[in-house]
Write a protein that holds these residues in place. Structure first.
Motif, mmCIF file in Angstrom:
data_model
loop_
_atom_site.group_PDB
_atom_site.id
_atom_site.type_symbol
_atom_site.label_atom_id
_atom_site.label_comp_id
_atom_site.label_asym_id
_atom_site.label_seq_id
_atom_site.Cartn_x
_atom_site.Cartn_y
_atom_site.Cartn_z
ATOM 1 N N ARG A 117 0.856 -1.188 0.000
ATOM 2 C CA ARG A 117 0.000 0.000 0.000
ATOM 3 C C ARG A 117 0.892 1.239 0.000
ATOM 4 O O ARG A 117 1.790 1.364 0.833
ATOM 5 C CB ARG A 117 -0.913 0.008 1.223
ATOM 6 N N GLY A 127 -0.619 7.047 2.306
ATOM 7 C CA GLY A 127 -1.770 7.921 2.083
ATOM 8 C C GLY A 127 -2.909 7.295 1.307
ATOM 9 O O GLY A 127 -3.954 7.920 1.134
ATOM 10 N N GLN A 128 -2.710 6.057 0.809
ATOM 11 C CA GLN A 128 -3.772 5.386 0.062
ATOM 12 C C GLN A 128 -4.487 4.379 0.957
ATOM 13 O O GLN A 128 -3.843 3.660 1.733
ATOM 14 C CB GLN A 128 -3.205 4.668 -1.165
ATOM 15 N N THR A 129 -5.804 4.340 0.832
ATOM 16 C CA THR A 129 -6.581 3.393 1.629
ATOM 17 C C THR A 129 -6.599 2.008 0.997
ATOM 18 O O THR A 129 -6.565 0.991 1.693
ATOM 19 C CB THR A 129 -8.024 3.898 1.809
ATOM 20 N N GLU A 130 -6.659 1.952 -0.351
ATOM 21 C CA GLU A 130 -6.691 0.673 -1.050
ATOM 22 C C GLU A 130 -5.278 0.235 -1.403
ATOM 23 O O GLU A 130 -4.471 1.033 -1.890
ATOM 24 C CB GLU A 130 -7.535 0.773 -2.323
ATOM 25 N N ASN A 141 -2.786 -6.717 -3.469
ATOM 26 C CA ASN A 141 -3.627 -7.183 -2.365
ATOM 27 C C ASN A 141 -3.637 -8.715 -2.303
ATOM 28 O O ASN A 141 -4.480 -9.370 -2.913
ATOM 29 C CB ASN A 141 -5.046 -6.642 -2.528
#
Length: 278
Positions: A13, A16-19, A23
């Motif tokens: 990740r 600053g990114q949530t997604e 993954n």
């Protein structure tokens, strides 16, 4: 099959990114194959290659390049010797006054003896079909020739895997054709090649395709397998190659096609045989 790059359950990740960009991704790159990794912008393609050579470090999971760990400071420089990378813009990669000088640059940094340098330069330029242009200035070359010089510079380092990161995206059709033909030749010689791209017309001759979406594998298989399912490709914002679109149109018009053909000459010959039967 022997795995040269192994990725297991990788999560990465960006700050600053949530997604996550990747993954829980797992895959292998096998020795001697031409693997195409495709996906729309933001799917995780380039992030993956940066994890391979230690430019990024995963938050979870494991990466191995042969027996080496790119997250280990003692291994990372050996990892980078084993993975040669060719980037998008060939003009940004030139540092030498001539083609020969450019290929020599990294070899000089390695401190190789002159005789070995000359041998590697001549060999790598011959492998990409540019021996006659060794003393030309880079700005005099076409886009396709420049990218082939970049490939020669990577090959001179004797990598075990060659990664093309959107290497044809800034080229015209002739330049793209030159690079693809060079890749085909290298694979026939046993080189492992990974092509990172969103242009599916360029991966028709790959051994295997992995399609990424939202940091996960959405599709995988041979080109024949993947292109049999155009709706699944469109669902992850990828279109099918022109030759596949043409066959879909032909089927809709009632023209019999018993299987998917990925070579233009094969499709043309099939249509000619059908015409002669009428």
């Amino acid at each position: 099959m022997e795995s040269q790059i192994m990725v297991r359950d990788i999560v990465f990740r960006y700050p600053g990114q949530t997604e996550p960009a990747l993954n829980g991704l797992s895959l292998d790159v096998y020795k001697g194959e031409w693997l195409a990794i495709v996906g729309h912008n933001g799917s995780g393609k380039s992030t993956l290659t940066k994890l391979w050579n230690g430019l990024l470090l995963p938050q979870e999971g494991e990466v191995r390049v042969e027996t080496l760990d790119p997250t280990d400071a003692t291994d990372v420089w050996d990892v980078r010797k084993r993975i040669g990378v060719v980037f998008q813009n060939p003009d940004n990669q030139f540092v030498g006054a001539t083609v020969r000088d450019d290929v020599a640059f990294s070899l000089e940094n390695m401190g190789l003896p002159r005789q070995e340098m000359v041998r590697r330069i001549d060999d790598s330029l011959a492998r990409v079909g540019l021996s006659e242009l060794a003393d030309r200035e880079p700005h005099q070359l076409s886009g396709g020739q420049k990218q082939r010089v970049a490939i020669a510079s990577a090959l001179a380092m004797r990598p075990h895997v060659l990664v093309l990161d959107e290497a044809t995206s800034m080229l015209d059709p002739i330049g793209r054709k030159e690079v693809i033909e060079t890749v085909q030749q290298l694979v026939s010689e046993g080189m492992t090649v990974v092509a990172i791209t969103h242009e599916l017309d360029e991966v028709l001759f790959a051994d295997r395709i992995i399609a990424l979406s939202k940091g996960k594998i959405a599709m995988t298989g041979t080109p024949e397998d993947v292109f049999q399912n155009p709706e699944a490709l469109r669902a992850i914002q990828l279109d099918v190659p022109f030759i596949v679109r043409m066959q879909l149109e032909l089927k809709e018009r009632g023209i019999p096609l018993d299987r998917l053909m990925l070579q233009h000459s094969e499709l043309v010959n099939h249509l000619c045989r059908l015409a002669l039967k009428k």
